[in-house]
Design a protein around this motif. Structure first.
Motif, mmCIF file in Angstrom:
data_model
loop_
_atom_site.group_PDB
_atom_site.id
_atom_site.type_symbol
_atom_site.label_atom_id
_atom_site.label_comp_id
_atom_site.label_asym_id
_atom_site.label_seq_id
_atom_site.Cartn_x
_atom_site.Cartn_y
_atom_site.Cartn_z
ATOM 1 N N TYR A 13 17.008 55.796 62.454
ATOM 2 C CA TYR A 13 16.008 55.958 63.504
ATOM 3 C C TYR A 13 14.631 55.571 62.977
ATOM 4 O O TYR A 13 14.373 55.683 61.772
ATOM 5 C CB TYR A 13 15.965 57.409 63.990
ATOM 6 C CG TYR A 13 17.070 57.770 64.952
ATOM 7 C CD1 TYR A 13 17.083 57.266 66.252
ATOM 8 C CD2 TYR A 13 18.095 58.625 64.566
ATOM 9 C CE1 TYR A 13 18.088 57.593 67.143
ATOM 10 C CE2 TYR A 13 19.111 58.966 65.452
ATOM 11 C CZ TYR A 13 19.107 58.441 66.742
ATOM 12 O OH TYR A 13 20.096 58.775 67.613
ATOM 13 N N VAL A 17 15.195 58.588 59.594
ATOM 14 C CA VAL A 17 16.420 59.408 59.549
ATOM 15 C C VAL A 17 17.644 58.497 59.649
ATOM 16 O O VAL A 17 17.781 57.736 60.604
ATOM 17 C CB VAL A 17 16.461 60.427 60.718
ATOM 18 C CG1 VAL A 17 17.783 61.193 60.709
ATOM 19 C CG2 VAL A 17 15.290 61.384 60.633
ATOM 20 N N ALA A 19 21.038 58.556 60.611
ATOM 21 C CA ALA A 19 21.907 59.479 61.353
ATOM 22 C C ALA A 19 23.375 59.111 61.201
ATOM 23 O O ALA A 19 24.242 59.982 61.218
ATOM 24 C CB ALA A 19 21.510 59.494 62.827
ATOM 25 N N PRO A 38 29.832 69.278 62.915
ATOM 26 C CA PRO A 38 28.758 70.223 63.209
ATOM 27 C C PRO A 38 27.564 69.534 63.882
ATOM 28 O O PRO A 38 27.445 68.311 63.832
ATOM 29 C CB PRO A 38 28.365 70.759 61.825
ATOM 30 C CG PRO A 38 28.835 69.727 60.862
ATOM 31 C CD PRO A 38 30.018 69.059 61.480
ATOM 32 N N SER A 39 26.711 70.334 64.470
ATOM 33 C CA SER A 39 25.523 69.822 65.127
ATOM 34 C C SER A 39 24.696 68.996 64.141
ATOM 35 O O SER A 39 24.527 69.387 62.993
ATOM 36 C CB SER A 39 24.725 71.014 65.651
ATOM 37 O OG SER A 39 23.534 70.556 66.207
ATOM 38 N N GLY A 40 24.241 67.833 64.586
ATOM 39 C CA GLY A 40 23.373 67.003 63.757
ATOM 40 C C GLY A 40 24.105 66.028 62.855
ATOM 41 O O GLY A 40 23.472 65.301 62.089
ATOM 42 N N CYS A 41 25.446 65.962 62.938
ATOM 43 C CA CYS A 41 26.193 65.099 62.019
ATOM 44 C C CYS A 41 26.238 63.644 62.486
ATOM 45 O O CYS A 41 26.775 62.794 61.778
ATOM 46 C CB CYS A 41 27.604 65.637 61.781
ATOM 47 S SG CYS A 41 28.719 65.411 63.161
ATOM 48 N N LYS A 43 27.241 62.536 65.832
ATOM 49 C CA LYS A 43 28.240 62.233 66.862
ATOM 50 C C LYS A 43 27.624 61.529 68.061
ATOM 51 O O LYS A 43 28.099 60.483 68.501
ATOM 52 C CB LYS A 43 28.928 63.525 67.345
ATOM 53 C CG LYS A 43 29.539 64.370 66.262
ATOM 54 C CD LYS A 43 30.201 65.621 66.837
ATOM 55 C CE LYS A 43 29.251 66.598 67.517
ATOM 56 N NZ LYS A 43 28.295 67.249 66.586
ATOM 57 N N SER A 44 26.565 62.144 68.606
ATOM 58 C CA SER A 44 25.953 61.561 69.812
ATOM 59 C C SER A 44 25.355 60.201 69.506
ATOM 60 O O SER A 44 25.447 59.280 70.322
ATOM 61 C CB SER A 44 24.868 62.486 70.371
ATOM 62 O OG SER A 44 25.444 63.670 70.850
ATOM 63 N N THR A 45 24.755 60.077 68.343
ATOM 64 C CA THR A 45 24.159 58.791 67.960
ATOM 65 C C THR A 45 25.231 57.707 67.957
ATOM 66 O O THR A 45 25.033 56.613 68.503
ATOM 67 C CB THR A 45 23.506 58.911 66.570
ATOM 68 O OG1 THR A 45 22.500 59.920 66.623
ATOM 69 C CG2 THR A 45 22.881 57.589 66.150
HETATM 70 N N1 LIG Z 1 15.814 59.744 68.767
HETATM 71 C C1 LIG Z 1 15.903 60.220 67.517
HETATM 72 N N2 LIG Z 1 14.943 59.971 66.593
HETATM 73 C C2 LIG Z 1 15.022 60.426 65.334
HETATM 74 N N3 LIG Z 1 16.057 61.171 64.878
HETATM 75 C C3 LIG Z 1 17.041 61.460 65.738
HETATM 76 C C4 LIG Z 1 17.027 61.013 67.105
HETATM 77 N N4 LIG Z 1 18.146 61.470 67.720
HETATM 78 C C5 LIG Z 1 18.827 62.166 66.786
HETATM 79 N N5 LIG Z 1 18.177 62.166 65.605
HETATM 80 C C6 LIG Z 1 18.634 62.790 64.342
HETATM 81 O O1 LIG Z 1 19.836 62.157 63.948
HETATM 82 C C7 LIG Z 1 20.764 63.093 63.433
HETATM 83 C C8 LIG Z 1 22.052 63.055 64.237
HETATM 84 O O2 LIG Z 1 21.791 63.503 65.556
HETATM 85 P P1 LIG Z 1 22.897 63.505 66.696
HETATM 86 O O3 LIG Z 1 23.563 62.179 66.714
HETATM 87 O O4 LIG Z 1 22.261 63.958 67.959
HETATM 88 O O5 LIG Z 1 23.923 64.595 66.145
HETATM 89 P P2 LIG Z 1 25.083 65.406 66.908
HETATM 90 O O6 LIG Z 1 25.332 64.785 68.230
HETATM 91 O O7 LIG Z 1 26.249 65.337 65.977
HETATM 92 O O8 LIG Z 1 24.580 66.829 67.024
HETATM 93 C C9 LIG Z 1 20.057 64.436 63.448
HETATM 94 O O9 LIG Z 1 19.462 64.631 62.190
HETATM 95 C C10 LIG Z 1 18.990 64.247 64.512
HETATM 96 O O10 LIG Z 1 17.893 65.079 64.275
#
Ligand SMILES: Nc1ncnc2c1ncn2[C@@H]1O[C@H](COP(=O)(O)OP(=O)(O)O)[C@@H](O)[C@H]1O
Ligand SMILES: [Mg+2]
Length: 356
Positions: A13, A17, A19, A38-41, A43-45
């Motif tokens: 990002y 970060v 991700a 876990p949260s923050g790993c 997945k959504s990204t």
């Molecule tokens: N738009 C963004 N800008 C910067 N960092 C991001 C953004 N979206 C997510 N992150 C970071 O990327 C990492 C993975 O996030 P995310 O994919 O949302 O995880 P999950 O869905 O597994 O909870 C986390 O550290 C989060 O803080």
């Protein structure tokens, strides 16, 4: 329908970060793949990069025969279902279902055919004239699914679609999504932090940790042969019992009979065993078992079974033992548990990797 192929996908990002740190994954045509972690790993990204909602720093995403890295979301032939449903509140259910198709200038009879078919599959035909505000959470979730179905996409992407539902409805919708996916045989990538949801839905389960894949495979293969301490403790509830042999004086204070273990039980090794592979015993042990002397710390009664938790030795780890029925054991009681040697997992304490 289509295969999805991710090759060494990374996401950094703006701000630095990282991700997603290099993920490769193949999803077969019609397969249901669940990403869990876990949260923050990340997945959504990862999911959002497949959907086209997030740019890809490096690596390639293929959907069907095409590399889609540079394609807009609308050009990728996928449909995404979110946690918050994202329904238009001022439109009826029917209009919500029609909306995306009308935008694509589809002919009205074809739109009507698809909406009626999806409404039939999802059993929401009686709700077509209502507004989202007049629906229950489960009904809204069904409409959100309907909006994905009417597009007849090459793949479905789900990001924690059941997180907003109460526990009972979540179990019910989970089963519905599974049935629906089997019936439509549409390639699906589903993200959740809930290991039970992941276990029950997946053809292929992918455990993520810190932006990387820890292990991928069939759910029961991961359960029975976790590749790392992370997977061992993430999949299954209560978690697999772990005994780091360093902390119990190398040989395992409070443990007896480990000499029958195939593979060494020595310092630098973490032993793992699931609660269902242990039992409480009066004294002694059967051949093929080891024993652990525990001081009860608590009991969880689940209903048909209970989990007895006990501390191993003075400062040893807590061990859970599954027992049938209702356990009345009081904290402080000394008990002996026996575990099957052939159910013991061995991990390297430094790397966390499975040893055999
Ligand atoms: N738009 C963004 N800008 C910067 N960092 C991001 C953004 N979206 C997510 N992150 C970071 O990327 C990492 C993975 O996030 P995310 O994919 O949302 O995880 P999950 O869905 O597994 O909870 C986390 O550290 C989060 O803080
Ligand atoms: Mg997420």
């Amino acid at each position: 329908m289509a295969r999805i192929e991710l090759t060494d996908i990374r996401k950094v990002y703006a701000g630095g970060v990282e991700a997603v740190k290099g993920v490769s994954l193949s999803i077969d045509d019609g397969e249901f793949v669940v990403l869990v972690g876990p949260s923050g790993c990340g997945k959504s990204t990862l999911l959002r990069m497949v959907a086209g909602l997030e740019s890809i720093t490096s690596g390639t995403v293929r959907i069907g025969e095409r590399v889609v890295n540079e394609l807009e979301p609308a050009e990728r032939d996928i449909a995404m279902v979110f946690q918050n449903y994202a329904l238009y509140p001022h439109m009826s259910v029917r209009q919500n279902l029609e909306y995306g198709l009308k935008n694509r200038k589809m002919a009205m009879p074809e739109i009507a055919r698809r909406v009626d078919e999806a409404a039939g599959i999802l059993e929401i035909a009686p709700l077509l004239d209502r507004k989202p505000g007049q629906l229950s959470g489960g009904q809204r979730q069904r409409v959100a699914m309907g909006r994905a179905i009417v597009r007849e996409p090459a793949a479905f992407l789900f990001d924690e679609p059941l997180s907003n539902l109460d526990a009972k409805l979540r179990v019910q919708m989970r089963a519905e999504i599974r049935r629906l996916q089997r019936r439509l045989a549409t390639t699906s990538l589903y993200v959740t932090h809930d290991q039970l949801e992941a276990m029950t839905l997946a053809d292929q389960l992918v455990v993520m940790n810190g932006g990387r894949i820890e292990q991928a495979g069939r759910p029961m293969d991961l359960y029975e042969r976790p590749a790392s301490l992370f997977v061992a403790t993430f999949i299954g509830s209560p978690a697999m019992n772990l005994v780091p042999l360093d902390s119990t004086g190398g040989a395992g204070e409070g443990l007896a009979g480990l000499d029958g273990l195939p593979g060494a039980a020595s310092e630098g090794v973490v032993l793992g065993i699931r609660p269902e592979h242990m039992r409480l015993v009066e004294a002694g042990r059967e051949p093929g078992e080891f024993v652990a002397d525990l001081t009860v710390t608590g009991v969880e009664v689940v209903g048909a079974e209970s989990y007895v938790f006990g501390a191993l030795a003075e400062k040893g780890p807590e061990i859970a033992v599954r027992v049938p029925g209702y356990s009345h054991l009081e904290p402080g009681t000394k008990v002996r548990a026996a575990g099957r040697l052939d159910a013991v997992h061995r991990f390297d304490s430094a790397s966390g990797r499975r040893l055999d």
